[in-house]
Enzyme design. Structure first.
Site, PDB file in Angstrom:
ATOM      1  CB  ALA A 196       2.874  -0.453  -2.264  1.00  0.00           C
ATOM      2  CG  ASP A 231      -9.911   3.002  -3.864  1.00  0.00           C
ATOM      3  OD1 ASP A 231      -9.609   2.933  -5.864  1.00  0.00           O
ATOM      4  OD2 ASP A 231     -10.998   2.212  -3.567  1.00  0.00           O
ATOM      5  CG  LEU A 232      -5.358   4.382  -9.440  1.00  0.00           C
ATOM      6  CD1 LEU A 232      -4.735   3.598  -9.977  1.00  0.00           C
ATOM      7  CD2 LEU A 232      -5.661   5.744  -9.918  1.00  0.00           C
ATOM      8  CB  ILE A 247       5.031  -5.251 -11.872  1.00  0.00           C
ATOM      9  CG1 ILE A 247       5.183  -7.148 -11.954  1.00  0.00           C
ATOM     10  CG2 ILE A 247       5.907  -4.676 -13.093  1.00  0.00           C
ATOM     11  CD1 ILE A 247       3.766  -7.625 -13.459  1.00  0.00           C
ATOM     12  CE1 TYR A 265      -5.443  -8.526 -14.799  1.00  0.00           C
ATOM     13  CE2 TYR A 265      -5.474  -9.814 -16.199  1.00  0.00           C
ATOM     14  CZ  TYR A 265      -4.831  -8.930 -15.508  1.00  0.00           C
ATOM     15  OH  TYR A 265      -3.587  -8.758 -14.771  1.00  0.00           O
TER      16      TYR A 265
HETATM   17  P1  NAD Z   1       0.404  -6.509  -7.210  1.00  0.00           P
HETATM   18  O1  NAD Z   1      -0.365  -7.079  -6.441  1.00  0.00           O
HETATM   19  O2  NAD Z   1       1.634  -7.096  -6.794  1.00  0.00           O
HETATM   20  O3  NAD Z   1       0.275  -5.047  -7.263  1.00  0.00           O
HETATM   21  C1  NAD Z   1      -0.468  -4.320  -7.700  1.00  0.00           C
HETATM   22  C2  NAD Z   1      -0.876  -3.299  -6.765  1.00  0.00           C
HETATM   23  O4  NAD Z   1      -1.480  -2.663  -7.651  1.00  0.00           O
HETATM   24  C3  NAD Z   1      -0.742  -3.100  -5.383  1.00  0.00           C
HETATM   25  O5  NAD Z   1       0.637  -2.413  -4.775  1.00  0.00           O
HETATM   26  C4  NAD Z   1      -2.259  -2.547  -4.427  1.00  0.00           C
HETATM   27  O6  NAD Z   1      -2.209  -2.284  -4.064  1.00  0.00           O
HETATM   28  C5  NAD Z   1      -2.545  -1.812  -6.292  1.00  0.00           C
HETATM   29  N1  NAD Z   1      -4.175  -1.606  -6.046  1.00  0.00           N
HETATM   30  C6  NAD Z   1      -4.743  -1.970  -6.363  1.00  0.00           C
HETATM   31  N2  NAD Z   1      -5.587  -1.811  -6.206  1.00  0.00           N
HETATM   32  C7  NAD Z   1      -6.030  -0.374  -6.384  1.00  0.00           C
HETATM   33  C8  NAD Z   1      -6.075   0.731  -6.348  1.00  0.00           C
HETATM   34  N3  NAD Z   1      -7.954   0.685  -6.174  1.00  0.00           N
HETATM   35  N4  NAD Z   1      -5.802   2.184  -6.542  1.00  0.00           N
HETATM   36  C9  NAD Z   1      -4.764   2.292  -5.977  1.00  0.00           C
HETATM   37  N5  NAD Z   1      -3.935   1.102  -6.390  1.00  0.00           N
HETATM   38  C10 NAD Z   1      -4.767  -0.171  -6.484  1.00  0.00           C
HETATM   39  O7  NAD Z   1      -0.146  -6.877  -8.480  1.00  0.00           O
HETATM   40  P2  NAD Z   1       1.195  -7.234  -9.665  1.00  0.00           P
HETATM   41  O8  NAD Z   1       1.203  -8.765 -10.307  1.00  0.00           O
HETATM   42  O9  NAD Z   1       2.418  -6.558  -9.641  1.00  0.00           O
HETATM   43  O10 NAD Z   1       0.693  -6.363 -10.375  1.00  0.00           O
HETATM   44  C11 NAD Z   1       0.486  -5.429 -11.213  1.00  0.00           C
HETATM   45  C12 NAD Z   1       0.271  -5.423 -12.599  1.00  0.00           C
HETATM   46  O11 NAD Z   1       0.506  -6.054 -13.616  1.00  0.00           O
HETATM   47  C13 NAD Z   1      -1.505  -5.339 -13.158  1.00  0.00           C
HETATM   48  O12 NAD Z   1      -1.975  -4.374 -13.588  1.00  0.00           O
HETATM   49  C14 NAD Z   1      -1.729  -6.313 -13.019  1.00  0.00           C
HETATM   50  O13 NAD Z   1      -3.073  -6.713 -14.202  1.00  0.00           O
HETATM   51  C15 NAD Z   1      -0.616  -6.789 -14.412  1.00  0.00           C
HETATM   52  N6  NAD Z   1       0.059  -8.228 -14.943  1.00  0.00           N
HETATM   53  C16 NAD Z   1       0.262  -9.577 -13.523  1.00  0.00           C
HETATM   54  C17 NAD Z   1       0.570 -10.292 -13.487  1.00  0.00           C
HETATM   55  C18 NAD Z   1       1.066 -11.474 -12.728  1.00  0.00           C
HETATM   56  O14 NAD Z   1       1.198 -12.867 -13.315  1.00  0.00           O
HETATM   57  N7  NAD Z   1       1.240 -11.112 -11.152  1.00  0.00           N
HETATM   58  C19 NAD Z   1       0.490 -10.542 -15.286  1.00  0.00           C
HETATM   59  C20 NAD Z   1       0.137  -9.884 -16.737  1.00  0.00           C
HETATM   60  C21 NAD Z   1      -0.226  -7.932 -16.231  1.00  0.00           C
END
Ligand code: NAD
Length: 261
Positions: free
Chosen positions: A10, A41-42, A13, A151
């Site tokens: 949603a 909900d994971l 990434i 984290y």
């Molecule tokens: P984001 O917040 O844009 O997207 C995360 C998605 O995970 C959201 O759509 C959210 O609804 C979903 N989510 C959260 N909790 C959930 C749950 N309980 N059940 C089901 N879905 C759930 O974040 P992002 O930046 O795209 O992050 C994606 C991944 O990349 C994550 O694992 C994050 O830790 C990792 N990451 C992100 C960054 C960064 O700088 N953005 C850096 C390193 C790693």
């Protein structure tokens, strides 16, 4: 063309990965809290089981790829960071292993982070605790809202888990690899700029590339690792961070095998 499950579709990434894979003709089964093919909900064990069952049914029991991308970070409560990023991720990966084993050239791309190598003094023991403990133990371990290692330690555990399990999973024909993104411009990071302390900390991260990454740049790396283009890549953690990891620890990797003369 294959069928690939991506969690966290949603936003950020996960959304960029879904778009890339669909542009290449794959069918993507998206999983998220909302706006997805399979919602749930994971952080909740019952939902994890249902998600695995629904994805298995949606792919007809044969899955060609999996990108467990859903996750959260500060300021989300540590309880959710622990439950979603590590235990929720592994529940989906382990639960979908039978379907992946029936897929064509199946590959899993885990999502770690470069917080694993740029958090000063992150104890390896914290990651080992994730790998060796039940969820309730780790939720309790990080009960203090200020316990910010929840984290990076969880993401280090994801990287270790990938490398520990990649050789064994080859007997099912499944390649396990991971990406370790740097700071990427998404809904997870953007709000951090509103907090002056966080903003300052983020601005002090050295990024040789000179800017934050875009979700599409992580999706491109995931797209490579989930495709047969990376057919001989197994158990690797690919840092996609604009050079931060290389800059901070240029000689930490590759790490020669100890022993010998
Ligand atoms: P984001 O917040 O844009 O997207 C995360 C998605 O995970 C959201 O759509 C959210 O609804 C979903 N989510 C959260 N909790 C959930 C749950 N309980 N059940 C089901 N879905 C759930 O974040 P992002 O930046 O795209 O992050 C994606 C991944 O990349 C994550 O694992 C994050 O830790 C990792 N990451 C992100 C960054 C960064 O700088 N953005 C850096 C390193 C790693």
């Amino acid at each position: 063309m294959g069928t690939i499950c991506v969690t966290g579709t949603a936003s950020g990434i996960g959304a960029a990965t879904k778009a890339l894979l669909e542009s290449r003709g794959h069918r993507v089964i998206g999983v998220d809290l909302h706006d997805a093919d399979v919602t749930g909900d994971l952080s909740q064990p019952a939902d994890r089981e249902r998600i695995v069952a629904e994805v298995t049914s949606a792919c007809g029991g044969a899955l060609d790829g999996l990108v467990p991308c859903a996750g959260l970070s500060t300021p989300a409560p540590n309880r959710l960071i622990v439950s979603v990023n590590f235990y929720g991720t592994l529940a989906v990966v382990n639960g979908l292993r039978p379907a992946l084993a029936k897929g064509t050239d199946p590959a899993v791309v885990m999502v770690s982070s470069n917080s694993t190598t740029m958090t000063p003094g992150l104890p390896v023991d914290e990651a080992m605790a994730y790998l060796n403990s039940d969820e309730s133990v780790m939720v309790e371990r990080y009960a203090d809202p200020a316990a910010f290692l929840a984290y990076p330690a969880g993401k280090l555990a994801i990287a270790f888990w990938t490398r520990m399990n990649a050789p064994g999973w080859m007997k099912y024909g499944i390649r396990l690899n991971a990406v370790a993104p740097g700071v990427i411009d998404t809904a997870m990071t953007r709000p951090l700029l509103d907090d002056p302390n966080m903003k300052s900390a983020l601005e002090h991260i050295p990024i040789p590339r000179g800017r934050w990454g875009k979700p599409e740049e992580i999706a491109n790396a995931i797209g490579f690792l989930v495709s047969p283009d990376s057919s001989y890549v197994v158990g690797q953690v690919l840092f996609v961070d604009g050079g931060t990891d290389a800059m901070l620890q240029p000689t930490a990797h590759p790490h020669p095998l100890p022993g010998g003369r």
